[in-house]
Enzyme design. Sequence first.
Site, PDB file in Angstrom:
ATOM      1  N   LYS A  30       0.822  -1.215   0.000  1.00 51.49           N
ATOM      2  CA  LYS A  30       0.000   0.000   0.000  1.00 51.49           C
ATOM      3  C   LYS A  30       0.859   1.269   0.000  1.00 51.49           C
ATOM      4  O   LYS A  30       0.638   2.181  -0.788  1.00 51.49           O
ATOM      5  CB  LYS A  30      -0.930   0.020   1.239  1.00 51.49           C
ATOM      6  CG  LYS A  30      -1.862  -1.181   1.328  1.00 51.49           C
ATOM      7  CD  LYS A  30      -2.785  -1.108   2.539  1.00 51.49           C
ATOM      8  CE  LYS A  30      -2.091  -1.125   3.880  1.00 51.49           C
ATOM      9  NZ  LYS A  30      -1.345  -2.374   4.158  1.00 51.49           N
ATOM     10  N   ARG A  33      -9.297   0.801   9.555  1.00 52.62           N
ATOM     11  CA  ARG A  33      -8.880  -0.586   9.782  1.00 52.62           C
ATOM     12  C   ARG A  33      -9.915  -1.356  10.570  1.00 52.62           C
ATOM     13  O   ARG A  33      -9.716  -2.550  10.836  1.00 52.62           O
ATOM     14  CB  ARG A  33      -7.591  -0.571  10.585  1.00 52.62           C
ATOM     15  CG  ARG A  33      -6.310  -0.855   9.781  1.00 52.62           C
ATOM     16  CD  ARG A  33      -5.139  -0.800  10.748  1.00 52.62           C
ATOM     17  NE  ARG A  33      -3.973  -1.476  10.286  1.00 52.62           N
ATOM     18  CZ  ARG A  33      -2.976  -0.909   9.606  1.00 52.62           C
ATOM     19  NH1 ARG A  33      -3.056   0.346   9.235  1.00 52.62           N
ATOM     20  NH2 ARG A  33      -1.916  -1.613   9.278  1.00 52.62           N
ATOM     21  N   ARG A  36      11.231  -6.257   4.481  1.00 58.46           N
ATOM     22  CA  ARG A  36      11.015  -4.799   4.453  1.00 58.46           C
ATOM     23  C   ARG A  36      12.046  -4.066   5.318  1.00 58.46           C
ATOM     24  O   ARG A  36      12.342  -4.469   6.429  1.00 58.46           O
ATOM     25  CB  ARG A  36       9.609  -4.452   4.947  1.00 58.46           C
ATOM     26  CG  ARG A  36       9.411  -2.933   5.080  1.00 58.46           C
ATOM     27  CD  ARG A  36       7.982  -2.497   5.060  1.00 58.46           C
ATOM     28  NE  ARG A  36       7.209  -3.018   6.179  1.00 58.46           N
ATOM     29  CZ  ARG A  36       5.895  -2.852   6.302  1.00 58.46           C
ATOM     30  NH1 ARG A  36       5.213  -2.209   5.371  1.00 58.46           N
ATOM     31  NH2 ARG A  36       5.263  -3.353   7.335  1.00 58.46           N
ATOM     32  N   ARG A  85      11.578  -2.324  11.040  1.00 63.13           N
ATOM     33  CA  ARG A  85      10.544  -1.928  12.008  1.00 63.13           C
ATOM     34  C   ARG A  85      10.382  -2.993  13.091  1.00 63.13           C
ATOM     35  O   ARG A  85      10.408  -4.179  12.792  1.00 63.13           O
ATOM     36  CB  ARG A  85       9.211  -1.738  11.269  1.00 63.13           C
ATOM     37  CG  ARG A  85       9.098  -0.403  10.577  1.00 63.13           C
ATOM     38  CD  ARG A  85       7.926  -0.323   9.621  1.00 63.13           C
ATOM     39  NE  ARG A  85       6.670  -0.827  10.154  1.00 63.13           N
ATOM     40  CZ  ARG A  85       5.501  -0.737   9.513  1.00 63.13           C
ATOM     41  NH1 ARG A  85       5.435  -0.159   8.314  1.00 63.13           N
ATOM     42  NH2 ARG A  85       4.412  -1.231  10.056  1.00 63.13           N
ATOM     43  N   ARG A 125      -0.347  -9.252  13.599  1.00 60.55           N
ATOM     44  CA  ARG A 125      -0.940  -8.276  12.678  1.00 60.55           C
ATOM     45  C   ARG A 125      -1.808  -8.947  11.632  1.00 60.55           C
ATOM     46  O   ARG A 125      -2.827  -8.407  11.218  1.00 60.55           O
ATOM     47  CB  ARG A 125       0.165  -7.439  12.017  1.00 60.55           C
ATOM     48  CG  ARG A 125       0.711  -6.384  12.973  1.00 60.55           C
ATOM     49  CD  ARG A 125       2.088  -5.934  12.579  1.00 60.55           C
ATOM     50  NE  ARG A 125       2.087  -5.178  11.355  1.00 60.55           N
ATOM     51  CZ  ARG A 125       3.120  -5.107  10.530  1.00 60.55           C
ATOM     52  NH1 ARG A 125       4.227  -5.767  10.806  1.00 60.55           N
ATOM     53  NH2 ARG A 125       3.048  -4.392   9.449  1.00 60.55           N
TER      54      ARG A 125
HETATM   55  P1  ADP Z   1       1.322  -1.945   7.624  1.00 59.07           P
HETATM   56  O1  ADP Z   1       1.037  -1.197   6.370  1.00 59.07           O
HETATM   57  O2  ADP Z   1       2.573  -2.736   7.574  1.00 59.07           O
HETATM   58  O3  ADP Z   1       0.166  -2.703   8.155  1.00 59.07           O
HETATM   59  P2  ADP Z   1       1.075   0.589   9.032  1.00 59.07           P
HETATM   60  O4  ADP Z   1       2.288   1.410   8.868  1.00 59.07           O
HETATM   61  O5  ADP Z   1      -0.135   0.916   8.247  1.00 59.07           O
HETATM   62  O6  ADP Z   1       1.550  -0.917   8.803  1.00 59.07           O
HETATM   63  O7  ADP Z   1       0.645   0.543  10.562  1.00 59.07           O
HETATM   64  C1  ADP Z   1       1.549   0.193  11.573  1.00 59.07           C
HETATM   65  C2  ADP Z   1       0.818   0.025  12.881  1.00 59.07           C
HETATM   66  O8  ADP Z   1       0.241   1.268  13.287  1.00 59.07           O
HETATM   67  C3  ADP Z   1      -0.361  -0.961  12.849  1.00 59.07           C
HETATM   68  O9  ADP Z   1       0.045  -2.315  13.018  1.00 59.07           O
HETATM   69  C4  ADP Z   1      -1.171  -0.450  14.052  1.00 59.07           C
HETATM   70  O10 ADP Z   1      -0.584  -0.842  15.282  1.00 59.07           O
HETATM   71  C5  ADP Z   1      -1.015   1.062  13.927  1.00 59.07           C
HETATM   72  N1  ADP Z   1      -2.081   1.615  13.067  1.00 59.07           N
HETATM   73  C6  ADP Z   1      -1.928   2.147  11.825  1.00 59.07           C
HETATM   74  N2  ADP Z   1      -3.119   2.534  11.335  1.00 59.07           N
HETATM   75  C7  ADP Z   1      -4.049   2.224  12.276  1.00 59.07           C
HETATM   76  C8  ADP Z   1      -5.463   2.338  12.348  1.00 59.07           C
HETATM   77  N3  ADP Z   1      -6.188   2.847  11.334  1.00 59.07           N
HETATM   78  N4  ADP Z   1      -6.081   1.909  13.482  1.00 59.07           N
HETATM   79  C9  ADP Z   1      -5.393   1.394  14.512  1.00 59.07           C
HETATM   80  N5  ADP Z   1      -4.055   1.232  14.503  1.00 59.07           N
HETATM   81  C10 ADP Z   1      -3.379   1.646  13.395  1.00 59.07           C
HETATM   82  P1  ADP Z   2       2.196  -1.873   3.191  1.00 49.71           P
HETATM   83  O1  ADP Z   2       2.242  -0.372   3.175  1.00 49.71           O
HETATM   84  O2  ADP Z   2       0.972  -2.421   2.557  1.00 49.71           O
HETATM   85  O3  ADP Z   2       2.442  -2.456   4.539  1.00 49.71           O
HETATM   86  P2  ADP Z   2       4.758  -1.678   1.767  1.00 49.71           P
HETATM   87  O4  ADP Z   2       4.471  -0.726   0.663  1.00 49.71           O
HETATM   88  O5  ADP Z   2       5.537  -1.200   2.939  1.00 49.71           O
HETATM   89  O6  ADP Z   2       3.385  -2.378   2.258  1.00 49.71           O
HETATM   90  O7  ADP Z   2       5.495  -2.951   1.123  1.00 49.71           O
HETATM   91  C1  ADP Z   2       5.937  -4.030   1.946  1.00 49.71           C
HETATM   92  C2  ADP Z   2       7.307  -4.500   1.443  1.00 49.71           C
HETATM   93  O8  ADP Z   2       7.169  -5.106   0.162  1.00 49.71           O
HETATM   94  C3  ADP Z   2       8.335  -3.373   1.264  1.00 49.71           C
HETATM   95  O9  ADP Z   2       9.594  -3.899   1.614  1.00 49.71           O
HETATM   96  C4  ADP Z   2       8.265  -3.045  -0.232  1.00 49.71           C
HETATM   97  O10 ADP Z   2       9.518  -2.572  -0.716  1.00 49.71           O
HETATM   98  C5  ADP Z   2       7.917  -4.394  -0.831  1.00 49.71           C
HETATM   99  N1  ADP Z   2       7.020  -4.299  -1.999  1.00 49.71           N
HETATM  100  C6  ADP Z   2       5.990  -3.451  -2.181  1.00 49.71           C
HETATM  101  N2  ADP Z   2       5.356  -3.678  -3.355  1.00 49.71           N
HETATM  102  C7  ADP Z   2       6.007  -4.722  -3.928  1.00 49.71           C
HETATM  103  C8  ADP Z   2       5.829  -5.448  -5.171  1.00 49.71           C
HETATM  104  N3  ADP Z   2       4.858  -5.139  -6.023  1.00 49.71           N
HETATM  105  N4  ADP Z   2       6.678  -6.472  -5.416  1.00 49.71           N
HETATM  106  C9  ADP Z   2       7.661  -6.808  -4.535  1.00 49.71           C
HETATM  107  N5  ADP Z   2       7.876  -6.167  -3.361  1.00 49.71           N
HETATM  108  C10 ADP Z   2       7.058  -5.129  -3.060  1.00 49.71           C
END
Ligand code: ADP
Ligand code: ADP
Length: 209
Positions: free
Chosen positions: A13, A88, A122, A155, A166
Site C-alpha cells: 500500500k 482498519r 522490508r 521496524r 498483525r
Molecule cells: P502496515 O502497512 O505494515 O500494516 P502501518 O504502517 O499501516 O503498517 O501501521 C503500523 C501500525 O500502526 C499498525 O500495526 C497499528 O498498530 C497502527 N495503526 C496504523 N493505522 C491504524 C489504524 N487505522 N487503526 C489502529 N491502529 C493503526
Molecule cells: P504496506 O504499506 O501495505 O504495509 P509496503 O508498501 O511497505 O506495504 O510494502 C511491503 C514490502 O514489500 C516493502 O519492503 C516493499 O519494498 C515491498 N514491496 C511493495 N510492493 C512490492 C511489489 N509489487 N513487489 C515486490 N515487493 C514489493
Amino acid sequence: MKLIFLGPPGAGKGTLAARAVALLKVPHISTGAIFRSAIAAQSTLGLKVKAVIDAGKLVDDAVTIELVKERLAQADAQAGYILDGFPRTIPQAEALSAFSAADKVVNFDIPDGAVLERLGGRRVCRNCGVNYHIVFNKPKNEKVCDACGGEIYTRDDDREEAVQKRLEVYRAQTAPLIDFYRQKGILIDVDARPSVDEVVENFKKALGV
Ligand code: ADP
Ligand code: ADP
Ligand code: ZN
C-alpha cells in the site's frame, strides 16, 4: 480524488501510494507513518501508542479517528487524498463516512505467502520513511537511504511474532471492510502480486486514470 487503500500489512500500500501521489497530485496520509513519527519524536501520542504498535495490535479507534479527522481538515487534503492504513475497523469506517466520503476503495488482492515474503524483507528509512526490500527493492547501500542518506532499519513490528499478530488482527478486524465497501459499490480490486510497475498499471486501469 479521495481514495482509501485497503489491504493486509505488507501488501504494498505504501509503495503504491508513493507512486500514485505523483499521478493524482493528492497527499498520501498513512496513519502508521504518523504514529511512527510521533514515536520518534517521543510526543505524548508516541509514548501512548508505542507498546501497542510494537506488539502488532491496533491503536484505539477513538485516538485514531480523531487524528485522521484533524489531518483531513487540513488545506492540502480538501481536493483529495490517499488514506493508507485507515480505516482498519468497522467503527473507523463508520466514523470516517460521517466526516469525509471516499470516492473509491482500492482493495489489495494478495495471498498470505507473498505478504510474509514482503514483510520479512522490508526495511524503512528512519528519516524520510521510504520503503525498501532486501530482495525486491534494494538500496544501493544496505544501511543508507538512497533518497535522503538517512539510516535504514527494520521496524519492530516487522518481527516474526508481531507479524503473526498483525495478520490475525487484519483478518478479524480489517478484512470485513472489504464487504462493507463492496456493498456501498465503491470497492475496486487490484492484483497486488506482480512487480511494483505492474501493480501501478493494474491500479491505473482499475481506476480509469
Ligand atoms: P502496515 O502497512 O505494515 O500494516 P502501518 O504502517 O499501516 O503498517 O501501521 C503500523 C501500525 O500502526 C499498525 O500495526 C497499528 O498498530 C497502527 N495503526 C496504523 N493505522 C491504524 C489504524 N487505522 N487503526 C489502529 N491502529 C493503526
Ligand atoms: P504496506 O504499506 O501495505 O504495509 P509496503 O508498501 O511497505 O506495504 O510494502 C511491503 C514490502 O514489500 C516493502 O519492503 C516493499 O519494498 C515491498 N514491496 C511493495 N510492493 C512490492 C511489489 N509489487 N513487489 C515486490 N515487493 C514489493
Ligand atoms: Zn530516506
